[in-house]
Design a protein around this motif. Structure first.
Motif, short mmCIF file in Angstrom:
data_model
loop_
_atom_site.label_atom_id
_atom_site.label_comp_id
_atom_site.label_asym_id
_atom_site.label_seq_id
_atom_site.Cartn_x
_atom_site.Cartn_y
_atom_site.Cartn_z
N MET A 90 0.82 -1.19 0.00
CA MET A 90 0.00 0.00 0.00
C MET A 90 0.87 1.26 0.00
SD MET A 90 -3.02 1.10 -0.08
CE MET A 90 -4.36 1.96 0.59
N GLU A 91 1.98 1.21 0.72
CA GLU A 91 2.86 2.38 0.77
C GLU A 91 3.40 2.72 -0.61
OE1 GLU A 91 6.78 4.14 3.05
OE2 GLU A 91 5.96 2.22 3.70
N GLU A 92 3.65 1.70 -1.42
CA GLU A 92 4.14 1.92 -2.78
C GLU A 92 3.09 2.69 -3.60
OE1 GLU A 92 5.23 -1.76 -4.63
OE2 GLU A 92 6.51 -2.32 -2.95
N HIS A 93 1.83 2.32 -3.45
CA HIS A 93 0.75 3.00 -4.17
C HIS A 93 0.64 4.45 -3.72
CE1 HIS A 93 -0.59 -0.63 -6.09
NE2 HIS A 93 -0.82 -1.24 -4.93
N LEU A 94 0.74 4.67 -2.42
CA LEU A 94 0.68 6.02 -1.89
C LEU A 94 1.85 6.86 -2.40
CD1 LEU A 94 -0.36 5.26 1.79
CD2 LEU A 94 -1.78 6.32 0.02
N ALA A 95 3.03 6.28 -2.40
CA ALA A 95 4.22 7.00 -2.86
C ALA A 95 4.10 7.34 -4.34
CB ALA A 95 5.47 6.15 -2.60
N ARG A 96 3.63 6.39 -5.12
CA ARG A 96 3.49 6.62 -6.57
C ARG A 96 2.43 7.68 -6.84
NH1 ARG A 96 5.86 7.46 -11.11
NH2 ARG A 96 4.71 6.73 -12.91
N TYR A 97 1.33 7.62 -6.10
CA TYR A 97 0.28 8.62 -6.25
C TYR A 97 0.82 10.00 -5.94
CZ TYR A 97 -4.21 10.97 -5.78
OH TYR A 97 -5.26 11.83 -5.93
N TYR A 98 1.58 10.12 -4.86
CA TYR A 98 2.17 11.40 -4.48
C TYR A 98 3.10 11.91 -5.58
CZ TYR A 98 4.73 14.94 -1.91
OH TYR A 98 5.30 16.12 -1.53
N GLU A 99 3.94 11.04 -6.10
CA GLU A 99 4.87 11.41 -7.17
C GLU A 99 4.12 11.92 -8.39
OE1 GLU A 99 7.44 8.14 -8.18
OE2 GLU A 99 8.03 7.85 -6.09
N LEU A 100 3.07 11.21 -8.77
CA LEU A 100 2.30 11.60 -9.95
C LEU A 100 1.58 12.93 -9.74
CD1 LEU A 100 0.86 8.16 -11.10
CD2 LEU A 100 2.65 9.51 -12.21
N LYS A 101 1.05 13.17 -8.56
CA LYS A 101 0.40 14.45 -8.27
C LYS A 101 1.41 15.60 -8.34
CE LYS A 101 -3.44 15.10 -7.26
NZ LYS A 101 -4.56 15.45 -8.15
N GLU A 102 2.62 15.38 -7.84
CA GLU A 102 3.67 16.40 -7.93
C GLU A 102 4.04 16.66 -9.39
OE1 GLU A 102 5.12 18.35 -5.49
OE2 GLU A 102 3.46 17.53 -4.32
N LEU A 103 4.14 15.60 -10.17
CA LEU A 103 4.44 15.73 -11.59
C LEU A 103 3.31 16.47 -12.30
CD1 LEU A 103 6.38 15.03 -13.90
CD2 LEU A 103 5.21 12.84 -14.12
N GLN A 104 2.08 16.16 -11.93
CA GLN A 104 0.93 16.84 -12.52
C GLN A 104 0.99 18.34 -12.25
OE1 GLN A 104 -2.85 15.72 -10.83
NE2 GLN A 104 -3.99 16.49 -12.59
N LYS A 105 1.34 18.73 -11.04
CA LYS A 105 1.48 20.15 -10.69
C LYS A 105 2.52 20.82 -11.59
CE LYS A 105 0.34 19.72 -5.80
NZ LYS A 105 0.90 19.79 -4.44
N GLN A 106 3.66 20.16 -11.76
CA GLN A 106 4.73 20.72 -12.59
C GLN A 106 4.28 20.87 -14.04
OE1 GLN A 106 8.04 18.07 -12.07
NE2 GLN A 106 8.39 18.69 -9.93
N VAL A 107 3.61 19.87 -14.56
CA VAL A 107 3.12 19.90 -15.94
C VAL A 107 2.10 21.03 -16.12
CG1 VAL A 107 1.77 18.64 -17.67
CG2 VAL A 107 3.63 17.49 -16.46
N GLU A 108 1.18 21.16 -15.17
CA GLU A 108 0.17 22.21 -15.25
C GLU A 108 0.79 23.60 -15.19
OE1 GLU A 108 -2.68 21.20 -12.25
OE2 GLU A 108 -3.58 19.63 -13.47
N GLU A 109 1.82 23.78 -14.35
CA GLU A 109 2.51 25.06 -14.27
C GLU A 109 3.20 25.39 -15.59
OE1 GLU A 109 5.10 24.84 -10.90
OE2 GLU A 109 3.44 24.88 -9.46
N GLU A 110 3.87 24.40 -16.17
CA GLU A 110 4.56 24.62 -17.44
C GLU A 110 3.57 24.90 -18.56
OE1 GLU A 110 7.94 22.67 -20.38
OE2 GLU A 110 7.47 21.67 -18.48
#
Length: 113
Positions: A1-21
């Protein structure tokens, strides 16, 4: 479960960066084509079109609704909910007259030829 949470967090951070760019690039593209609706550069074509969006006033909308219980469904002016009430026939377009201002919102479309 921790892997899923970590991956979700990473993807949300990446999404923020993509949206800003994307936002930054959109602003630059809008500046470069202020005087035209189309721009062709290399293998790409940029088209700018405009959509009318309604910007509702909470107070005017509340005063124009025939039944105060409708306002409780919304609690604030929400275009999606207002459109649903229109489609369902709960309210009619005449009720909304004077409760909103039209805003022209630019929509960018980039195509690769």
């Amino acid at each position: 479960m921790e892997e899923h949470l970590a991956r979700y967090y990473e993807l949300k951070e990446l999404q923020k960066q993509v949206e800003e760019e994307l936002s930054s690039l959109r602003s630059k593209l809008m500046e470069s084509c202020q005087n035209t609706d189309t721009l062709e550069e290399g293998a790409y074509k940029l088209t700018v079109s405009y959509q009318d969006r309604r910007d509702y006033s909470d107070e005017r909308l509340f005063n124009s609704l025939p039944d105060p219980s409708l306002w409780r469904l919304m609690s604030k002016a929400d275009s999606g909910k207002i459109n649903s009430l229109l489609k369902l026939g709960v309210i009619h377009e005449g009720v909304l007259a004077g409760t909103y201002e039209l805003k022209k919102v630019p929509v960018l479309r980039v195509q690769k030829r």
